[in-house]
Design a protein around this motif. Structure first.
Motif, PDB file in Angstrom:
ATOM      1  N   GLY A  28      39.700 100.916   3.929  1.00 50.99           N
ATOM      2  CA  GLY A  28      40.919 100.144   4.141  1.00 50.99           C
ATOM      3  C   GLY A  28      41.527 100.440   5.491  1.00 50.99           C
ATOM      4  N   THR A  29      42.848 100.270   5.601  1.00 53.35           N
ATOM      5  CA  THR A  29      43.554 100.489   6.855  1.00 53.35           C
ATOM      6  C   THR A  29      44.765 101.386   6.625  1.00 53.35           C
ATOM      7  N   PHE A  30      45.159 102.071   7.698  1.00 54.87           N
ATOM      8  CA  PHE A  30      46.341 102.916   7.626  1.00 54.87           C
ATOM      9  C   PHE A  30      47.234 102.664   8.836  1.00 54.87           C
ATOM     10  N   GLU A  31      48.544 102.572   8.599  1.00 52.65           N
ATOM     11  CA  GLU A  31      49.538 102.409   9.661  1.00 52.65           C
ATOM     12  C   GLU A  31      50.652 103.424   9.427  1.00 52.65           C
ATOM     13  N   PHE A  32      51.265 103.907  10.517  1.00 52.16           N
ATOM     14  CA  PHE A  32      52.372 104.845  10.342  1.00 52.16           C
ATOM     15  C   PHE A  32      53.344 104.749  11.509  1.00 52.16           C
ATOM     16  N   GLN A  33      54.549 105.199  11.261  1.00 54.29           N
ATOM     17  CA  GLN A  33      55.582 105.296  12.284  1.00 54.29           C
ATOM     18  C   GLN A  33      56.442 106.508  11.952  1.00 54.29           C
ATOM     19  N   ARG A  34      56.505 107.456  12.859  1.00 49.67           N
ATOM     20  CA  ARG A  34      57.288 108.652  12.614  1.00 49.67           C
ATOM     21  C   ARG A  34      58.777 108.324  12.556  1.00 49.67           C
ATOM     22  N   PRO A  35      59.556 109.086  11.729  1.00 46.33           N
ATOM     23  CA  PRO A  35      59.120 110.332  11.110  1.00 46.33           C
ATOM     24  C   PRO A  35      58.617 110.205   9.683  1.00 46.33           C
ATOM     25  N   ASP A  36      58.837 109.099   8.996  1.00 45.69           N
ATOM     26  CA  ASP A  36      58.577 109.116   7.553  1.00 45.69           C
ATOM     27  C   ASP A  36      58.178 107.760   6.980  1.00 45.69           C
ATOM     28  N   ARG A  37      57.496 106.939   7.774  1.00 41.06           N
ATOM     29  CA  ARG A  37      57.083 105.629   7.273  1.00 41.06           C
ATOM     30  C   ARG A  37      55.578 105.444   7.460  1.00 41.06           C
ATOM     31  N   PHE A  38      54.925 104.933   6.422  1.00 41.58           N
ATOM     32  CA  PHE A  38      53.501 104.634   6.549  1.00 41.58           C
ATOM     33  C   PHE A  38      53.093 103.595   5.516  1.00 41.58           C
ATOM     34  N   ARG A  39      51.950 102.994   5.779  1.00 42.96           N
ATOM     35  CA  ARG A  39      51.364 101.984   4.886  1.00 42.96           C
ATOM     36  C   ARG A  39      49.866 102.238   4.819  1.00 42.96           C
ATOM     37  N   PHE A  40      49.381 102.486   3.619  1.00 42.96           N
ATOM     38  CA  PHE A  40      47.974 102.795   3.390  1.00 42.96           C
ATOM     39  C   PHE A  40      47.423 101.729   2.459  1.00 42.96           C
ATOM     40  N   VAL A  41      46.504 100.900   2.950  1.00 44.80           N
ATOM     41  CA  VAL A  41      46.004  99.758   2.184  1.00 44.80           C
ATOM     42  C   VAL A  41      44.512  99.908   1.918  1.00 44.80           C
ATOM     43  N   TYR A  42      44.147 100.034   0.638  1.00 40.29           N
ATOM     44  CA  TYR A  42      42.743 100.020   0.230  1.00 40.29           C
ATOM     45  C   TYR A  42      42.331  98.574  -0.007  1.00 40.29           C
ATOM     46  N   THR A  43      41.228  98.168   0.611  1.00 40.54           N
ATOM     47  CA  THR A  43      40.720  96.809   0.426  1.00 40.54           C
ATOM     48  C   THR A  43      39.419  96.766  -0.368  1.00 40.54           C
ATOM     49  N   ARG A  44      38.653  97.853  -0.372  1.00 43.83           N
ATOM     50  CA  ARG A  44      37.408  97.934  -1.125  1.00 43.83           C
ATOM     51  C   ARG A  44      37.301  99.294  -1.799  1.00 43.83           C
ATOM     52  N   PRO A  45      36.780  99.366  -3.019  1.00 42.79           N
ATOM     53  CA  PRO A  45      36.326  98.264  -3.881  1.00 42.79           C
ATOM     54  C   PRO A  45      37.470  97.585  -4.640  1.00 42.79           C
ATOM     55  N   PHE A  46      38.667  98.197  -4.648  1.00 44.42           N
ATOM     56  CA  PHE A  46      39.823  97.619  -5.334  1.00 44.42           C
ATOM     57  C   PHE A  46      40.996  97.544  -4.363  1.00 44.42           C
ATOM     58  N   GLU A  47      41.852  96.573  -4.578  1.00 46.26           N
ATOM     59  CA  GLU A  47      43.031  96.418  -3.725  1.00 46.26           C
ATOM     60  C   GLU A  47      44.172  97.292  -4.256  1.00 46.26           C
ATOM     61  N   GLN A  48      44.553  98.265  -3.464  1.00 44.46           N
ATOM     62  CA  GLN A  48      45.648  99.165  -3.809  1.00 44.46           C
ATOM     63  C   GLN A  48      46.423  99.493  -2.538  1.00 44.46           C
ATOM     64  N   THR A  49      47.725  99.688  -2.664  1.00 48.59           N
ATOM     65  CA  THR A  49      48.578  99.896  -1.502  1.00 48.59           C
ATOM     66  C   THR A  49      49.542 101.045  -1.741  1.00 48.59           C
ATOM     67  N   ILE A  50      49.729 101.878  -0.711  1.00 56.69           N
ATOM     68  CA  ILE A  50      50.731 102.933  -0.712  1.00 56.69           C
ATOM     69  C   ILE A  50      51.673 102.657   0.449  1.00 56.69           C
ATOM     70  N   VAL A  51      52.963 102.603   0.192  1.00 57.24           N
ATOM     71  CA  VAL A  51      53.946 102.380   1.248  1.00 57.24           C
ATOM     72  C   VAL A  51      55.058 103.411   1.119  1.00 57.24           C
ATOM     73  N   ALA A  52      55.368 104.087   2.221  1.00 56.99           N
ATOM     74  CA  ALA A  52      56.530 104.965   2.306  1.00 56.99           C
ATOM     75  C   ALA A  52      57.525 104.289   3.239  1.00 56.99           C
ATOM     76  N   ASP A  53      58.697 103.954   2.728  1.00 56.36           N
ATOM     77  CA  ASP A  53      59.682 103.222   3.534  1.00 56.36           C
ATOM     78  C   ASP A  53      60.804 104.108   4.057  1.00 56.36           C
ATOM     79  N   GLY A  54      60.659 105.430   3.892  1.00 58.80           N
ATOM     80  CA  GLY A  54      61.681 106.362   4.325  1.00 58.80           C
ATOM     81  C   GLY A  54      62.528 106.867   3.179  1.00 58.80           C
ATOM     82  N   THR A  55      62.544 106.150   2.081  1.00 52.76           N
ATOM     83  CA  THR A  55      63.320 106.533   0.899  1.00 52.76           C
ATOM     84  C   THR A  55      62.459 106.606  -0.352  1.00 52.76           C
ATOM     85  N   THR A  56      61.595 105.597  -0.516  1.00 49.75           N
ATOM     86  CA  THR A  56      60.779 105.468  -1.726  1.00 49.75           C
ATOM     87  C   THR A  56      59.307 105.407  -1.375  1.00 49.75           C
TER      88      THR A  56
END
Length: 223
Positions: free
Chosen positions: A69-97
């Motif tokens: 998949g792909t990973f994106e981040f922005q300091r200090p506490d935000r990121f997005r981790f997206v799995y595209t294979r074999p299953f679609e799953q996403t992790i997002v940290a928005d600074g609070t949740t």
């Protein structure tokens, strides 16, 4: 762990990223990690993750599963981790949740970010600005490559100071100043290894890029 490739990455509760740092000596992983923490403020990369489970009774080898998949981040506490294979799953940290979204299950799990990231691999690269901050929760040291390894990486070992969690050990591998690999071992003997492609350190994220809204109709669980 059949449908949750992100769990070992998050240390049983929650992540990690692949980012670039200025070129440094191959033998000094700690210097590469320190420069990365100070100088890389945002980034985007693709990854491949291999999870190797220990053999079960009657098995000669453990099970091996690969995801990407792909990973994106922005300091200090935000990121997005997206799995595209074999299953679609996403992790997002928005600074609070911290949001975990499983597309097939149409389910979102939401946890307070501050409660789940402190002792995980995510803290190594996405939340802490320097080695001093990491030293409060991890014992850091330069690490030798695995016996017989020919990867050419400079490795850092991070040992959690609290030994009562699922995460047992984390190793980060650098090549020419760029974080190229992440290796994690949990208390069940399961090993998760991530390799990262070249990092774009100027992706130009727009405001709100790391916001997350549960898809319509998705079940939202708040443990």
């Amino acid at each position: 762990m059949t449908r949750r490739p992100f769990l070992p990455l998050l240390g049983g509760a929650t992540l990690l990223c692949a980012l670039a740092a200025p070129a440094l000596a191959q033998t000094d992983g700690l210097r590469a990690l320190e420069a990365f923490l100070k100088n890389t403020q945002q980034g985007k990369t693709a990854f491949t993750q291999v999870v190797q489970s220990p053999p079960r009774a009657g098995e000669t080898a453990g099970r091996r599963k690969t995801s990407s998949g792909t990973f994106e981040f922005q300091r200090p506490d935000r990121f997005r981790f997206v799995y595209t294979r074999p299953f679609e799953q996403t992790i997002v940290a928005d600074g609070t949740t911290l949001w975990l979204y499983d597309a097939d299950l149409n389910q979102v799990t939401a946890r307070p970010q501050a409660e789940v990231l402190g002792q995980t691999p995510a803290a190594l690269i996405a939340a802490t600005p320097d080695l001093k901050g990491l030293d409060r929760v991890f014992t850091l040291s330069n690490s030798a490559p695995e016996p017989g390894a020919r990867d050419g990486l400079a490795w850092v070992q991070a040992q959690p100071r609290q030994r009562d969690g699922q995460l047992q050990q984390v190793r980060l591998g650098f090549r020419q100043g760029q974080l190229a690999a992440l290796d994690m071992l949990d208390s069940f003997g399961q090993r998760s290894t991530l390799t990262f492609e070249a990092m774009d350190t100027a992706p130009g994220f727009k405001p709100g890029h790391f916001d997350f809204k549960p898809p319509p109709g998705a079940e939202v669980v708040r443990p």
